[in-house]
Design a protein around this motif. Sequence first.
Motif, PDB file in Angstrom:
ATOM      1  N   UNK A 205       0.607  18.105  76.035  1.00 32.43           N
ATOM      2  CA  UNK A 205       1.183  19.427  76.259  1.00 32.43           C
ATOM      3  C   UNK A 205       0.078  20.467  76.200  1.00 32.43           C
ATOM      4  N   UNK A 206       0.359  21.625  76.774  1.00 30.19           N
ATOM      5  CA  UNK A 206      -0.670  22.648  76.916  1.00 30.19           C
ATOM      6  C   UNK A 206      -0.029  24.019  76.807  1.00 30.19           C
ATOM      7  N   UNK A 207      -0.868  25.043  76.765  1.00 30.45           N
ATOM      8  CA  UNK A 207      -0.413  26.429  76.774  1.00 30.45           C
ATOM      9  C   UNK A 207      -1.100  27.138  77.926  1.00 30.45           C
ATOM     10  N   UNK A 208      -0.339  27.997  78.620  1.00 27.62           N
ATOM     11  CA  UNK A 208      -0.799  28.647  79.843  1.00 27.62           C
ATOM     12  C   UNK A 208      -0.733  30.157  79.658  1.00 27.62           C
ATOM     13  N   UNK A 209      -1.797  30.864  80.074  1.00 26.25           N
ATOM     14  CA  UNK A 209      -1.854  32.322  80.019  1.00 26.25           C
ATOM     15  C   UNK A 209      -1.959  32.860  81.451  1.00 26.25           C
ATOM     16  N   UNK A 210      -0.997  33.698  81.833  1.00 29.26           N
ATOM     17  CA  UNK A 210      -1.039  34.265  83.178  1.00 29.26           C
ATOM     18  C   UNK A 210      -0.386  35.642  83.165  1.00 29.26           C
ATOM     19  N   UNK A 211      -0.614  36.408  84.233  1.00 31.61           N
ATOM     20  CA  UNK A 211       0.000  37.728  84.375  1.00 31.61           C
ATOM     21  C   UNK A 211       0.150  38.067  85.848  1.00 31.61           C
ATOM     22  N   UNK A 212       1.006  39.032  86.122  1.00 37.12           N
ATOM     23  CA  UNK A 212       1.247  39.496  87.488  1.00 37.12           C
ATOM     24  C   UNK A 212       0.201  40.538  87.839  1.00 37.12           C
ATOM     25  N   UNK A 213      -0.497  40.331  88.955  1.00 38.56           N
ATOM     26  CA  UNK A 213      -1.479  41.316  89.411  1.00 38.56           C
ATOM     27  C   UNK A 213      -1.030  42.004  90.704  1.00 38.56           C
ATOM     28  N   UNK A 214      -0.035  41.449  91.369  1.00 43.03           N
ATOM     29  CA  UNK A 214       0.508  42.051  92.587  1.00 43.03           C
ATOM     30  C   UNK A 214       2.033  41.974  92.494  1.00 43.03           C
ATOM     31  N   UNK A 215       2.651  43.109  92.129  1.00 42.52           N
ATOM     32  CA  UNK A 215       4.106  43.126  91.922  1.00 42.52           C
ATOM     33  C   UNK A 215       4.862  42.827  93.206  1.00 42.52           C
ATOM     34  N   UNK A 216       4.378  43.312  94.334  1.00 48.76           N
ATOM     35  CA  UNK A 216       5.068  43.097  95.603  1.00 48.76           C
ATOM     36  C   UNK A 216       5.172  41.613  95.927  1.00 48.76           C
ATOM     37  N   UNK A 217       4.054  40.889  95.872  1.00 48.63           N
ATOM     38  CA  UNK A 217       4.085  39.473  96.202  1.00 48.63           C
ATOM     39  C   UNK A 217       4.841  38.654  95.161  1.00 48.63           C
ATOM     40  N   UNK A 218       4.767  39.058  93.878  1.00 49.71           N
ATOM     41  CA  UNK A 218       5.469  38.317  92.829  1.00 49.71           C
ATOM     42  C   UNK A 218       6.977  38.360  93.023  1.00 49.71           C
ATOM     43  N   UNK A 219       7.504  39.412  93.638  1.00 46.67           N
ATOM     44  CA  UNK A 219       8.938  39.526  93.851  1.00 46.67           C
ATOM     45  C   UNK A 219       9.346  38.993  95.214  1.00 46.67           C
ATOM     46  N   UNK A 220       8.535  39.225  96.236  1.00 45.33           N
ATOM     47  CA  UNK A 220       8.928  38.883  97.604  1.00 45.33           C
ATOM     48  C   UNK A 220       8.575  37.439  97.950  1.00 45.33           C
ATOM     49  N   UNK A 221       7.392  36.961  97.543  1.00 40.88           N
ATOM     50  CA  UNK A 221       6.922  35.658  97.995  1.00 40.88           C
ATOM     51  C   UNK A 221       7.554  34.482  97.258  1.00 40.88           C
ATOM     52  N   UNK A 222       8.089  34.701  96.074  1.00 38.53           N
ATOM     53  CA  UNK A 222       8.658  33.600  95.290  1.00 38.53           C
ATOM     54  C   UNK A 222       9.933  34.102  94.611  1.00 38.53           C
ATOM     55  N   UNK A 223      10.925  33.215  94.513  1.00 37.73           N
ATOM     56  CA  UNK A 223      12.217  33.621  93.961  1.00 37.73           C
ATOM     57  C   UNK A 223      12.118  33.983  92.481  1.00 37.73           C
ATOM     58  N   UNK A 224      11.511  33.102  91.689  1.00 35.31           N
ATOM     59  CA  UNK A 224      11.356  33.324  90.248  1.00 35.31           C
ATOM     60  C   UNK A 224       9.937  32.894  89.885  1.00 35.31           C
ATOM     61  N   UNK A 225       9.032  33.852  89.770  1.00 39.53           N
ATOM     62  CA  UNK A 225       7.623  33.494  89.574  1.00 39.53           C
ATOM     63  C   UNK A 225       7.387  32.822  88.230  1.00 39.53           C
ATOM     64  N   UNK A 226       8.176  33.139  87.217  1.00 45.67           N
ATOM     65  CA  UNK A 226       8.000  32.507  85.909  1.00 45.67           C
ATOM     66  C   UNK A 226       8.336  31.015  85.982  1.00 45.67           C
ATOM     67  N   UNK A 227       9.504  30.704  86.554  1.00 51.14           N
ATOM     68  CA  UNK A 227       9.905  29.300  86.675  1.00 51.14           C
ATOM     69  C   UNK A 227       8.978  28.541  87.616  1.00 51.14           C
ATOM     70  N   UNK A 228       8.568  29.188  88.710  1.00 52.54           N
ATOM     71  CA  UNK A 228       7.678  28.514  89.661  1.00 52.54           C
ATOM     72  C   UNK A 228       6.330  28.198  89.020  1.00 52.54           C
ATOM     73  N   UNK A 229       5.805  29.131  88.253  1.00 54.61           N
ATOM     74  CA  UNK A 229       4.523  28.892  87.582  1.00 54.61           C
ATOM     75  C   UNK A 229       4.648  27.787  86.541  1.00 54.61           C
ATOM     76  N   UNK A 230       5.771  27.742  85.837  1.00 57.38           N
ATOM     77  CA  UNK A 230       5.985  26.697  84.834  1.00 57.38           C
ATOM     78  C   UNK A 230       6.027  25.314  85.482  1.00 57.38           C
ATOM     79  N   UNK A 231       6.791  25.170  86.562  1.00 57.61           N
ATOM     80  CA  UNK A 231       6.881  23.873  87.225  1.00 57.61           C
ATOM     81  C   UNK A 231       5.546  23.454  87.826  1.00 57.61           C
ATOM     82  N   UNK A 232       4.831  24.419  88.397  1.00 57.92           N
ATOM     83  CA  UNK A 232       3.521  24.108  88.976  1.00 57.92           C
ATOM     84  C   UNK A 232       2.533  23.681  87.895  1.00 57.92           C
TER      85      UNK A 232
END
Length: 254
Positions: free
Chosen positions: A83-110
């Motif tokens: 298991x691991x720990x991941x640190x990330x943040x949103x740097x482009x609000x437009x793409x985080x909302x438009x390009x992916x349905x749920x960026x938190x869940x998508x980042x977790x699965x990836x």
Amino acid sequence: MPITIVTIAALVLALVFSMFRILREYERGVIFMLGRFWKVKGPGLIIVIPFIQQMVRVDLRIVVMDVPSQDVISQDNVSVKVNAVLYFRVIDSERAIIQVEDYYSATSQLAQTTLRSVLGKHDLDEMLSERDKLNNDIQELLDSQTDAWGIKVSNVEIKHVDLDESMIRSIAKQAEAERVRRAKVIHAEGEMQASEKLAEAYKVLASQPGSIQLRYLQTLTDIAGEQNSTIVFPVPMDLIKPMLDAIGGKSQQS
């Protein structure tokens, strides 16, 4: 009639107040006008026209995500849980909302799939001893894939590598064998160095015949200091030969 006017006035005031939104310093508002992207607003006081514009809040702070334990089979066919720990943040609000349905869940699965695929290409010894390198490999791969979503993965840290009890015993035996091997090598190197020093000492003693006698006397002194009742000490013929020659010469003269 007066009640109707008061009701309309209250609705108008409520509508006006609903237009004002306050965004904190770490928040941004993605504004859609009639379903189409318009702009990103914030922080501070912003105005959103009801029924025409909709706002989606986006948090720009660093998110700490705990990647669930994953079953990984290493390159040398050892099954482990990582298991691991991941640190990330949103740097482009437009793409985080438009390009992916749920960026938190998508980042977790990836992150979960990337963790399994990267660690599966390494041996167990590399997982245990080269964590910094593996962390960098996972972080770079995740960052390149989430860049299209406006997500920046700043760091990945592997927390635990859990092994079966049988594998732990095998590793302990391997470590013990390695320590025994090192001890034997160190002992052999010590014997080699000691033999070299003894050879040098022999050369020095051999250059002066009297020094060997002094060394024997010094050894006798050391043994006598141990309070032994009986001392068995070999005396070489070379040491007493001068004495025997002297005694033989006196006998011939007499």
